[in-house]
Design a protein around this motif. Structure first.
Motif, PDB file in Angstrom:
ATOM      1  N   TYR A  75       0.532  -1.242  -0.057  1.00 32.34           N
ATOM      2  CA  TYR A  75      -0.064  -0.215  -0.139  1.00 32.34           C
ATOM      3  C   TYR A  75       0.554   1.397   0.106  1.00 32.34           C
ATOM      4  O   TYR A  75       0.686   2.197  -0.607  1.00 32.34           O
ATOM      5  CB  TYR A  75      -0.619  -0.010   0.768  1.00 32.34           C
ATOM      6  N   ALA A  76       1.162   1.214   1.081  1.00 35.45           N
ATOM      7  CA  ALA A  76       3.263   2.467   0.534  1.00 35.45           C
ATOM      8  C   ALA A  76       3.273   2.836  -0.188  1.00 35.45           C
ATOM      9  O   ALA A  76       3.410   4.071  -1.254  1.00 35.45           O
ATOM     10  CB  ALA A  76       3.321   2.681   1.658  1.00 35.45           C
ATOM     11  N   ILE A  77       3.694   1.431  -1.230  1.00 38.50           N
ATOM     12  CA  ILE A  77       4.510   1.859  -2.805  1.00 38.50           C
ATOM     13  C   ILE A  77       3.500   2.436  -3.798  1.00 38.50           C
ATOM     14  O   ILE A  77       3.581   2.961  -5.141  1.00 38.50           O
ATOM     15  CB  ILE A  77       4.655   0.434  -2.749  1.00 38.50           C
ATOM     16  N   VAL A  78       2.226   1.641  -3.340  1.00 36.94           N
ATOM     17  CA  VAL A  78       0.532   2.224  -4.563  1.00 36.94           C
ATOM     18  C   VAL A  78       0.763   3.658  -4.182  1.00 36.94           C
ATOM     19  O   VAL A  78       0.408   4.264  -4.900  1.00 36.94           O
ATOM     20  CB  VAL A  78      -0.221   1.196  -3.833  1.00 36.94           C
ATOM     21  N   VAL A  79       0.673   4.160  -2.779  1.00 45.26           N
ATOM     22  CA  VAL A  79       0.760   5.055  -2.439  1.00 45.26           C
ATOM     23  C   VAL A  79       1.485   6.417  -3.222  1.00 45.26           C
ATOM     24  O   VAL A  79       1.641   8.169  -4.153  1.00 45.26           O
ATOM     25  CB  VAL A  79       0.089   6.185  -0.540  1.00 45.26           C
ATOM     26  N   LEU A  80       3.083   5.462  -2.945  1.00 39.38           N
ATOM     27  CA  LEU A  80       4.090   7.207  -3.495  1.00 39.38           C
ATOM     28  C   LEU A  80       3.891   7.033  -4.645  1.00 39.38           C
ATOM     29  O   LEU A  80       4.469   7.327  -5.729  1.00 39.38           O
ATOM     30  CB  LEU A  80       5.363   6.084  -3.007  1.00 39.38           C
ATOM     31  N   GLY A  81       3.500   5.779  -5.424  1.00 39.61           N
ATOM     32  CA  GLY A  81       3.866   5.632  -6.878  1.00 39.61           C
ATOM     33  C   GLY A  81       2.323   6.722  -7.531  1.00 39.61           C
ATOM     34  O   GLY A  81       2.595   7.416  -8.290  1.00 39.61           O
ATOM     35  N   VAL A  82       1.523   6.926  -6.800  1.00 40.54           N
ATOM     36  CA  VAL A  82       0.747   7.866  -7.727  1.00 40.54           C
ATOM     37  C   VAL A  82       0.863   8.892  -7.176  1.00 40.54           C
ATOM     38  O   VAL A  82       0.797   9.810  -7.875  1.00 40.54           O
ATOM     39  CB  VAL A  82      -0.972   8.189  -6.719  1.00 40.54           C
ATOM     40  N   VAL A  83       1.808   9.553  -6.179  1.00 41.49           N
ATOM     41  CA  VAL A  83       2.426  10.823  -5.478  1.00 41.49           C
ATOM     42  C   VAL A  83       3.057  11.291  -7.093  1.00 41.49           C
ATOM     43  O   VAL A  83       3.202  11.716  -7.930  1.00 41.49           O
ATOM     44  CB  VAL A  83       2.638  10.790  -4.329  1.00 41.49           C
ATOM     45  N   PHE A  84       3.932  10.015  -6.901  1.00 44.21           N
ATOM     46  CA  PHE A  84       4.842  10.393  -8.256  1.00 44.21           C
ATOM     47  C   PHE A  84       4.457  10.623  -9.582  1.00 44.21           C
ATOM     48  O   PHE A  84       5.285  11.428  -9.997  1.00 44.21           O
ATOM     49  CB  PHE A  84       6.396   9.315  -8.305  1.00 44.21           C
ATOM     50  N   LEU A  85       3.258  10.033  -9.743  1.00 43.78           N
ATOM     51  CA  LEU A  85       2.666  10.032 -11.298  1.00 43.78           C
ATOM     52  C   LEU A  85       2.152  11.756 -11.319  1.00 43.78           C
ATOM     53  O   LEU A  85       2.069  11.695 -12.156  1.00 43.78           O
ATOM     54  CB  LEU A  85       1.710   8.744 -11.839  1.00 43.78           C
ATOM     55  N   SER A  86       1.365  12.346 -10.162  1.00 41.50           N
ATOM     56  CA  SER A  86       1.049  13.123  -9.696  1.00 41.50           C
ATOM     57  C   SER A  86       1.691  14.407  -9.839  1.00 41.50           C
ATOM     58  O   SER A  86       1.570  15.106 -10.810  1.00 41.50           O
ATOM     59  CB  SER A  86      -0.010  13.716  -9.051  1.00 41.50           C
ATOM     60  N   LEU A  87       3.060  14.080 -10.452  1.00 44.01           N
ATOM     61  CA  LEU A  87       4.371  15.296 -10.181  1.00 44.01           C
ATOM     62  C   LEU A  87       5.365  14.726 -11.406  1.00 44.01           C
ATOM     63  O   LEU A  87       6.116  15.799 -11.515  1.00 44.01           O
ATOM     64  CB  LEU A  87       4.855  15.307  -9.631  1.00 44.01           C
ATOM     65  N   LEU A  88       4.214  13.651 -12.423  1.00 45.30           N
ATOM     66  CA  LEU A  88       5.549  13.779 -13.280  1.00 45.30           C
ATOM     67  C   LEU A  88       5.097  15.116 -14.368  1.00 45.30           C
ATOM     68  O   LEU A  88       6.430  15.317 -14.941  1.00 45.30           O
ATOM     69  CB  LEU A  88       5.269  13.268 -13.674  1.00 45.30           C
ATOM     70  N   PHE A  89       4.241  15.815 -14.016  1.00 41.95           N
ATOM     71  CA  PHE A  89       4.259  17.119 -14.875  1.00 41.95           C
ATOM     72  C   PHE A  89       4.269  18.190 -14.441  1.00 41.95           C
ATOM     73  O   PHE A  89       4.271  18.763 -14.698  1.00 41.95           O
ATOM     74  CB  PHE A  89       3.067  17.210 -16.064  1.00 41.95           C
ATOM     75  N   LYS A  90       4.949  18.220 -13.400  1.00 43.68           N
ATOM     76  CA  LYS A  90       5.374  19.810 -12.550  1.00 43.68           C
ATOM     77  C   LYS A  90       7.071  18.814 -12.081  1.00 43.68           C
ATOM     78  O   LYS A  90       7.139  18.779 -11.393  1.00 43.68           O
ATOM     79  CB  LYS A  90       4.744  19.179 -11.463  1.00 43.68           C
ATOM     80  N   PRO A  91       7.669  19.236 -12.756  1.00 44.96           N
ATOM     81  CA  PRO A  91       9.338  19.027 -13.141  1.00 44.96           C
ATOM     82  C   PRO A  91      10.080  19.410 -11.625  1.00 44.96           C
ATOM     83  O   PRO A  91      10.614  19.210 -10.888  1.00 44.96           O
ATOM     84  CB  PRO A  91      10.181  19.276 -14.259  1.00 44.96           C
ATOM     85  N   VAL A  92      10.148  20.206 -11.693  1.00 46.22           N
ATOM     86  CA  VAL A  92      10.786  20.943 -10.238  1.00 46.22           C
ATOM     87  C   VAL A  92       9.919  20.738  -8.644  1.00 46.22           C
ATOM     88  O   VAL A  92      10.747  19.706  -7.616  1.00 46.22           O
ATOM     89  CB  VAL A  92      10.066  23.069 -10.381  1.00 46.22           C
ATOM     90  N   SER A  93       8.453  20.545  -9.053  1.00 48.61           N
ATOM     91  CA  SER A  93       8.269  19.848  -7.702  1.00 48.61           C
ATOM     92  C   SER A  93       8.724  18.737  -7.653  1.00 48.61           C
ATOM     93  O   SER A  93       8.633  18.054  -6.504  1.00 48.61           O
ATOM     94  CB  SER A  93       6.512  19.173  -8.203  1.00 48.61           C
ATOM     95  N   LEU A  94       8.833  18.142  -8.347  1.00 51.34           N
ATOM     96  CA  LEU A  94       9.322  16.429  -8.440  1.00 51.34           C
ATOM     97  C   LEU A  94      10.589  16.511  -8.422  1.00 51.34           C
ATOM     98  O   LEU A  94      10.789  15.534  -7.212  1.00 51.34           O
ATOM     99  CB  LEU A  94       9.126  16.009  -9.870  1.00 51.34           C
ATOM    100  N   ILE A  95      11.452  16.834  -8.425  1.00 49.42           N
ATOM    101  CA  ILE A  95      12.309  17.149  -7.819  1.00 49.42           C
ATOM    102  C   ILE A  95      12.916  17.532  -6.713  1.00 49.42           C
ATOM    103  O   ILE A  95      13.601  17.091  -5.157  1.00 49.42           O
ATOM    104  CB  ILE A  95      13.535  18.366  -8.230  1.00 49.42           C
TER     105      ILE A  95
END
Length: 188
Positions: A75-95
């Motif tokens: 479940y932790a991996i799923v939640v972190l994956g969703v957060v990571f995917l949501s930040l893909l189009f915001k490179p500064v936020s992803l960094i």
């Protein structure tokens, strides 16, 4: 008595010597492996035959509690994956997210010894508060807070749905609980 030409056999590190970066990295790898070892197989996690609607609200509560204990790392991996995917189009936020994740890992999760700054020992609670505030401010500055909060909520909803509809009869729960009375203690 002098012992010229002998090789000392003690391998215990002295208290005054500091650990090398390689020691720290190897400890971090070992802790990461042990944390990921608690992950259950994805085939079992995604088994469609084990899905069914709960009979009652009490049944769904028991399923959520048991599945949360059993599939916690998944479940932790799923939640972190969703957060990571949501930040893909915001490179500064992803960094910023990756930097905050690294800070959390090194300053909070992977630490063996107390944190000492300028000769003063910093407690875990102070580190937790500082990292929480730092992460919140960093995300506010990148204007990705709403994005992260929405993705966390989406991840949480996905986890709750899966935990509620995943039957628990086929799960082997021996030795999974860390101690009685914790919220993630599986129910028999």
């Amino acid at each position: 008595m002098t012992t010229y030409g002998t090789i000392p056999t003690s391998t215990a590190p002295s208290a005054s010597s500091s650990s090398s970066p390689l020691d720290y990295i190897s400890r971090a790898k070992e802790r990461g492996r042990s944390a990921l070892a608690t992950r259950q197989p994805w085939r079992q996690f995604g088994d469609v035959r084990a899905l069914s609607l709960p009979r009652s609200l009490g049944d769904s509560y028991i399923r959520i509690r048991t599945n949360a204990a059993y599939f916690a790392m998944n479940y932790a991996i799923v939640v972190l994956g969703v957060v990571f995917l949501s930040l893909l189009f915001k490179p500064v936020s992803l960094i910023v997210f990756i930097v905050c994740t690294v800070l959390w890992c090194f300053l909070y999760f992977l630490r063996d010894v107390p944190l000492v700054i300028y000769g003063r020992e910093i407690g875990d609670r102070a580190v937790l508060v500082f990292l929480s505030i730092f992460t919140l401010v960093a995300l506010l500055l990148t204007k990705a807070t709403t994005n992260v909060l929405v993705s966390l909520m989406i991840g949480l909803v996905l986890v709750l749905i899966h935990a509620a509809i995943r039957r628990t009869e086929d799960l082997v729960l021996e030795g999974e609980a860390e101690g009685p009375g914790k919220w993630y203690t599986p129910l028999p």
